[in-house]
Each structure stands twice: as C-alpha cells, then as structure tokens.
Design a protein around this motif. Structure first.
Motif, short mmCIF file in Angstrom:
data_model
loop_
_atom_site.label_atom_id
_atom_site.label_comp_id
_atom_site.label_asym_id
_atom_site.label_seq_id
_atom_site.Cartn_x
_atom_site.Cartn_y
_atom_site.Cartn_z
N UNK A 162 0.84 -1.20 0.00
CA UNK A 162 0.00 0.00 0.00
C UNK A 162 0.86 1.24 0.00
N UNK A 163 2.00 1.18 0.74
CA UNK A 163 2.92 2.31 0.79
C UNK A 163 3.53 2.59 -0.58
N UNK A 164 3.85 1.50 -1.33
CA UNK A 164 4.43 1.65 -2.67
C UNK A 164 3.44 2.28 -3.63
N UNK A 165 2.18 1.84 -3.55
CA UNK A 165 1.15 2.41 -4.42
C UNK A 165 0.94 3.88 -4.12
N UNK A 166 0.96 4.24 -2.84
CA UNK A 166 0.77 5.64 -2.45
C UNK A 166 1.91 6.51 -2.95
N UNK A 167 3.17 5.97 -2.94
CA UNK A 167 4.35 6.73 -3.42
C UNK A 167 4.27 6.97 -4.92
N UNK A 168 3.84 5.97 -5.68
CA UNK A 168 3.71 6.11 -7.14
C UNK A 168 2.68 7.17 -7.51
N UNK A 169 1.59 7.22 -6.73
CA UNK A 169 0.55 8.21 -7.01
C UNK A 169 1.07 9.61 -6.81
N UNK A 170 1.96 9.82 -5.82
CA UNK A 170 2.48 11.16 -5.54
C UNK A 170 3.49 11.59 -6.58
N UNK A 171 4.36 10.67 -7.05
CA UNK A 171 5.43 11.01 -7.96
C UNK A 171 5.03 10.96 -9.43
N UNK A 172 3.97 10.33 -9.78
CA UNK A 172 3.58 10.19 -11.18
C UNK A 172 3.23 11.53 -11.81
N UNK A 173 3.61 11.75 -13.07
CA UNK A 173 3.35 13.02 -13.77
C UNK A 173 1.88 13.24 -14.04
N UNK A 174 1.55 14.50 -14.07
CA UNK A 174 0.15 14.86 -14.34
C UNK A 174 -0.13 14.71 -15.83
N UNK A 175 -1.11 14.00 -16.20
CA UNK A 175 -1.44 13.79 -17.61
C UNK A 175 -2.22 14.98 -18.18
N UNK A 176 -1.78 15.42 -19.48
CA UNK A 176 -2.51 16.52 -20.16
C UNK A 176 -3.66 15.93 -20.95
N UNK A 177 -4.72 16.69 -20.96
CA UNK A 177 -5.89 16.23 -21.71
C UNK A 177 -5.67 16.41 -23.21
#
Length: 233
Positions: free
Chosen positions: A8-23
């Motif tokens: 769960x900690x790994x999934x939470x870290x990926x969500x924070x560091x992942x780039x924001x997708x452009x529409x």
C-alpha cells in the motif's frame, strides 16, 4: 497505531510522484497556437519580401525609364550622353522630341555597351567624323557633296557639331554615329539628327584634325572608351 503495509505504501508513493497527464483538448489547443504563430511569421516574411521586391523593381524602372507596360517613359529618359573618347569627352544633348525612336535605340545600345571600344574609322575634315559600322562607305559616298557644301544654303538642321545616324535601314544591332564638323545642309536626306554637342567641341575638332589616308581612315586609332548617360551635365 496501525501499520501501513509495504504494498500500500508503494502504491501511495507512485501516485504522488507520477506526472500529471494533459488532456487531449489541451494538446490540440497548444498545437493550434504553435501553427498560428508559425503561419503569422511566414505571412509577415512573405509580405516584407514582396514589398521589398516591388520597391526595387519600381526604383529600377524609374532609373531605366520604363513604365508598367515595359515601355520607356519619355520624361524619364536621360537627356545627355557623355561620349568618352581617347581624345577627351564629348557631351551631347539628345533630342527626345524630334527623334524619339532613334534616341530610344541609341540609349538601348549604350546600356548594352555597344559603343565601348568603337573606333572613329572615317574622318573627313570640314565635314563629319564617323564611328560605327565599317564597310558601308556612307560618308565616303558623300565626300563630293561635302566639298561643294559651301555653295549650298545653310540648314540649321545640319549645322556644325550635330549628332546623327544614317537613315539607311539596318538591323537593330547596327548603328552608325556621325558628328558634323561644319554646316552640311545637303545631308538632310542622309542623316537623322538626334542630338547636338554642348561640351567638347574642341575634342571633336581635335579628332577632325588627325592625319588620315586616302580613304579618310585615321592613321592612328581614335576610339570611344564608353558612353555615360545622365539627366544633366
């Protein structure tokens, strides 16, 4: 306090560091802006380039005396020609009103450098000096008339120091140049007068006085260095 599981900690870290997708809408909008900027720059460059070309053509046409239809404008034609010879300079005023076609042909040949290096190949004292086409003997045929010219009435059309060319029809690439050294009224049917000497009469007289052979050819070559066209002396 509950412990967070490693997964769960790994999934939470990926969500924070992942780039924001452009529409897709944002991407299309950015591309359109870039295209519009490039198109505007190209249109501006093309406009400036065409304007510069038009100004250059207009300037060139004004200098050469050419209208929008490719014809010379009479008002813009040079009024004077400076004939630079090996004996000195002869300035002639061109008669654009009386002989427009001849003046136009003369100017065209000057611009092409036709007279550069041309020799005065026939000199008849108290008559004419001739440059241009050789072998036709026009001035030589007039010699006898020239010797009796003092018995004829004076015509202002062919007074001394007039610039003319033969009326004989030739191709556009040939042109005879005559400068009279005395009043010659009997040449009215032979010469087209299209100018008069306004400076350098002494040079004409110096050429007239050179030694010639029995065919009136100067023993020492006398040539035209070039011809300069100008609107004023």
């Amino acid at each position: 306090m509950a412990r967070i599981k490693p997964q769960a900690l790994l999934l939470q870290s990926k969500k924070k560091k992942g780039p924001t997708r452009m529409s897709i809408t944002t991407i299309i909008t950015c591309n359109l802006v870039v295209i519009l900027v490039l198109f505007s720059l190209f249109a501006t460059y093309k406009y400036c380039y065409q304007r510069t070309n038009k100004q250059s053509e207009a300037s060139l046409n004004t200098y050469e005396g050419i209208d929008a239809f490719g014809n010379r404008k009479k008002a813009d034609l040079p009024s004077f020609a400076i004939i630079n010879t090996s004996k000195g300079s002869i300035t002639v005023e061109l008669n654009k009103e009386a002989s427009p076609e001849t003046v136009d042909k003369f100017l065209d040949l000057c611009e092409k450098g036709y007279f550069k290096g041309m020799l005065f190949h026939r000199v008849i004292k108290n008559y004419v000096i001739q440059g241009g086409d050789q072998g036709h003997g026009a001035a030589e045929d007039w010699t006898l008339k020239g010797k009796s010219q003092n018995q004829l009435s004076t015509s202002p059309k062919h007074e001394a120091f007039m610039l003319g060319t033969s009326k004989t029809k030739r191709s556009n690439d040939h042109f005879e140049l005559f400068i009279t050294t005395a009043p010659i009224p009997d040449l009215s049917d032979k010469l087209i007068v299209f100018g008069r000497v306004v400076k350098g009469e002494d040079v004409v007289q110096e050429i007239e006085e050179v030694d010639t052979d029995e065919h009136y050819r100067p023993k020492s070559p006398i040539g035209i260095i070039n011809v300069e066209l100008t609107h004023q002396t």
